[in-house]
Motif scaffolding. Structure first.
Motif, mmCIF file in Angstrom:
data_model
loop_
_atom_site.group_PDB
_atom_site.id
_atom_site.type_symbol
_atom_site.label_atom_id
_atom_site.label_comp_id
_atom_site.label_asym_id
_atom_site.label_seq_id
_atom_site.Cartn_x
_atom_site.Cartn_y
_atom_site.Cartn_z
ATOM 1 N N ILE A 8 0.944 -1.145 0.023
ATOM 2 C CA ILE A 8 0.065 0.027 -0.112
ATOM 3 C C ILE A 8 0.899 1.260 0.070
ATOM 4 N N GLY A 9 0.801 2.162 -1.000
ATOM 5 C CA GLY A 9 1.673 3.383 -1.031
ATOM 6 C C GLY A 9 2.848 2.771 -2.069
ATOM 7 N N GLY A 10 4.124 3.246 -1.345
ATOM 8 C CA GLY A 10 5.139 2.721 -1.986
ATOM 9 C C GLY A 10 5.523 3.343 -3.448
ATOM 10 N N GLY A 11 4.909 4.408 -3.725
ATOM 11 C CA GLY A 11 5.219 4.901 -5.217
ATOM 12 C C GLY A 11 6.553 5.066 -5.853
ATOM 13 N N ASP A 12 7.576 5.014 -4.826
ATOM 14 C CA ASP A 12 8.849 5.381 -5.575
ATOM 15 C C ASP A 12 9.303 4.207 -5.906
ATOM 16 N N GLY A 13 8.760 2.915 -5.477
ATOM 17 C CA GLY A 13 9.285 1.776 -5.923
ATOM 18 C C GLY A 13 10.446 1.029 -5.115
ATOM 19 N N GLY A 14 11.052 1.664 -3.949
ATOM 20 C CA GLY A 14 11.753 0.891 -3.078
ATOM 21 C C GLY A 14 11.496 -0.294 -2.676
ATOM 22 N N ALA B 291 -3.776 9.917 4.176
ATOM 23 C CA ALA B 291 -3.087 8.865 4.888
ATOM 24 C C ALA B 291 -3.334 8.299 6.189
ATOM 25 N N GLU B 292 -4.371 9.443 6.831
ATOM 26 C CA GLU B 292 -4.780 9.137 8.143
ATOM 27 C C GLU B 292 -5.479 7.831 8.254
ATOM 28 N N ASP C 268 -10.143 0.122 11.395
ATOM 29 C CA ASP C 268 -11.032 -0.684 10.175
ATOM 30 C C ASP C 268 -9.838 -1.206 9.137
ATOM 31 N N PHE C 269 -8.815 -0.235 8.878
ATOM 32 C CA PHE C 269 -7.636 -0.656 7.808
ATOM 33 C C PHE C 269 -7.104 -2.029 8.099
ATOM 34 N N PHE C 270 -6.512 -2.063 9.353
ATOM 35 C CA PHE C 270 -5.961 -3.053 9.833
ATOM 36 C C PHE C 270 -6.676 -4.594 9.831
ATOM 37 N N LEU C 271 -8.030 -4.204 10.052
ATOM 38 C CA LEU C 271 -9.013 -5.351 10.194
ATOM 39 C C LEU C 271 -9.210 -5.822 8.862
ATOM 40 N N SER C 272 -9.511 -5.095 7.854
ATOM 41 C CA SER C 272 -9.457 -5.375 6.356
ATOM 42 C C SER C 272 -8.028 -6.067 6.135
ATOM 43 N N ASP D 294 -7.285 4.087 -3.948
ATOM 44 C CA ASP D 294 -7.039 4.456 -2.565
ATOM 45 C C ASP D 294 -6.793 3.134 -1.790
ATOM 46 N N GLY D 295 -5.657 2.932 -1.112
ATOM 47 C CA GLY D 295 -5.437 1.646 -0.431
ATOM 48 C C GLY D 295 -6.472 1.006 0.459
ATOM 49 N N VAL D 296 -6.900 2.063 1.270
ATOM 50 C CA VAL D 296 -8.109 1.868 2.288
ATOM 51 C C VAL D 296 -9.370 1.119 1.655
ATOM 52 N N LYS D 297 -9.658 1.646 0.346
ATOM 53 C CA LYS D 297 -10.948 1.158 -0.177
ATOM 54 C C LYS D 297 -10.510 -0.242 -1.001
ATOM 55 N N TYR D 298 -9.251 -0.290 -1.420
ATOM 56 C CA TYR D 298 -8.576 -1.629 -2.063
ATOM 57 C C TYR D 298 -8.711 -2.667 -0.964
ATOM 58 N N VAL D 299 -8.400 -2.607 0.226
ATOM 59 C CA VAL D 299 -8.177 -3.610 1.148
ATOM 60 C C VAL D 299 -9.505 -4.166 1.678
ATOM 61 N N LYS D 300 -10.482 -2.923 1.766
ATOM 62 C CA LYS D 300 -11.896 -3.433 2.024
ATOM 63 C C LYS D 300 -12.696 -4.181 1.068
ATOM 64 N N GLU D 301 -12.398 -3.987 -0.227
ATOM 65 C CA GLU D 301 -13.344 -4.628 -1.414
ATOM 66 C C GLU D 301 -12.361 -5.600 -2.258
#
Lengths: 269, 269
Positions: free
Chosen positions: A81-87, A162-163, A169-173, A136-143
């Protein structure tokens, strides 16, 4: 004239001397800049906060990735989730057993800019095993209906969009889309200036995973340098991790893995 | 009004939010202040640079002390140059075999102020095995007839009177007053902003000692957080160190000892 980037989080700031602003734009989500620093090479700056620099990125990426990856007995499918720089993707793809990496980055412009300015960090973004979803990462992990072995949350500070990446909820998903040996890991800030973030996330992980651990690294261009990761593991004790010499690293080692786990000093703060 | 302490070294600075200035004076050698910070408890500030804070001092003191102390096969007589706050002496005196510690601190006022404001750091300064000499460390190592097993250089940044503590002459004197298993260790700054200091000191140590090593720790209130120590050892490979569970530590462990030794990333800078 001297230019200094002033990156402030609560009671501490990191100032880095800037020689040149190489790129600046406002994307749909945030302010994106690339600056050339005096001491750390090029730096990616999102909303005024340094995300990665060329010189010190290994301390962050290797430790975010290899501690959870070596904790899982056989990681094949990995979510970032995130990680746009690719590292983070680059380090994950060093593990020979990995079959598919899904990276969910909200801001396509971050990826495009990093491909242009940070070739050594973004070098794995064209790997055929990697799929990038711009959402959106939050939406992705939920669905999502997909299942993963390891989930890595490589996010910005817990503000704005990012909040929610630091919410229960996010960690539950995340725990729901992980397999039975599942491991998840998230950056959780500097322990002395953002101890409340750590306490909250550790609380969620303790509910959702058999093992929950805090470990540390150093990122010289983050405020306070000392940085933490919070990891949850469903079945494997993170101290009983695999040792695999096939993965080449500069900082990570089995010794460092053991040495930084179960960091508790912040609890005294 | 917000008060911030701005501690700048070359291309980077660390800013810490200050709630209160508890003490301020000019001694014969330097400006000494004690401030209460928002995130790190009380901090000792010499010439504007944070030396120790209550919250993060263990990262510095444990790593400066225990890596060389466990490298020496049986340290009985220990020399500390600087170290006025007492943290280094406290860690040295945890080793049960130590018979005598000589601390050479140039500024008596630093010791007096630390005894008053930092009881948990200065707690060992009254230990009967410790002798404090208030004189110049460079002169002391040149003239003393005493012999030591381990010498620890716990100095301020390499400016003003501390500059000679980073000279070839100084390390030559140190090597002459060490026994045949002698080990010496000095703080050598942040590798990315003061890499020249490291290269210089490593050069001297490579001439004077069989083994010369660079290792790292994190000190969240120093500019850049990532900090290094340069160690020379006359006979014992620092990787073949003793493990002694009688010494209680919060950060140091045999695993961390192994993980941080032979730090070479700075060479690429």
């Amino acid at each position: 004239m001297e230019l200094w980037l002033h990156d402030k989080v609560e009671g501490q700031a990191c100032d880095v001397k800037v020689l040149q602003v190489l790129h600046y734009e406002k994307s749909d989500f945030q302010e994106i800049a690339v600056v050339l620093t005096e001491s750390y090479g090029k730096a990616l700056v999102l909303n005024g906060a340094i995300q990665v620099t060329e010189k010190d990125e290994v301390f962050y990426h290797e430790m975010l990735v290899h501690v959870p990856m070596f904790t899982h007995p056989s990681p094949k499918r990995v979510l970032i989730i995130g990680g746009g720089d690719g590292g983070t993707a680059r380090e994950v793809l060093k593990h020979p057993g990995v079959e598919k990496v899904t990276m969910v980055e909200i801001d396509k412009r971050v990826v495009e800019i990093c491909k242009e300015f940070f070739p050594k960090i973004s070098c794995a973004l064209e790997d055929p095993r990697l799929e990038i979803l711009y959402e959106d990462g939050v939406k992705y992990v939920k669905e999502t209906k997909e299942k993963f072995d390891v989930a890595l949350v490589d996010s910005t500070d817990p503000y704005d969009f990012a909040e929610l990446l630091f919410s229960r909820d996010f960690f539950l998903s995340v725990s729901c889309i992980l397999g039975e040996d599942g491991v998840c890991c998230s950056q959780t800030e500097n322990p002395y200036i953002m101890g409340n973030v750590i306490r909250r996330v550790q609380g969620y992980l303790s509910e959702l995973f058999k093992y929950h651990t805090l470990y540390w690294t150093v990122v010289p261009t983050y405020p306070g340098g000392l940085w933490t990761f919070s990891m949850g593991s469903k079945r494997v004790d993170p101290m009983n991790f695999r040792k695999d010499t096939a993965v080449e690293t500069k900082i990570y080692s089995p010794h460092l893995h053991r040495a930084v786990l179960n960091f508790t000093l912040y609890e005294e703060v």
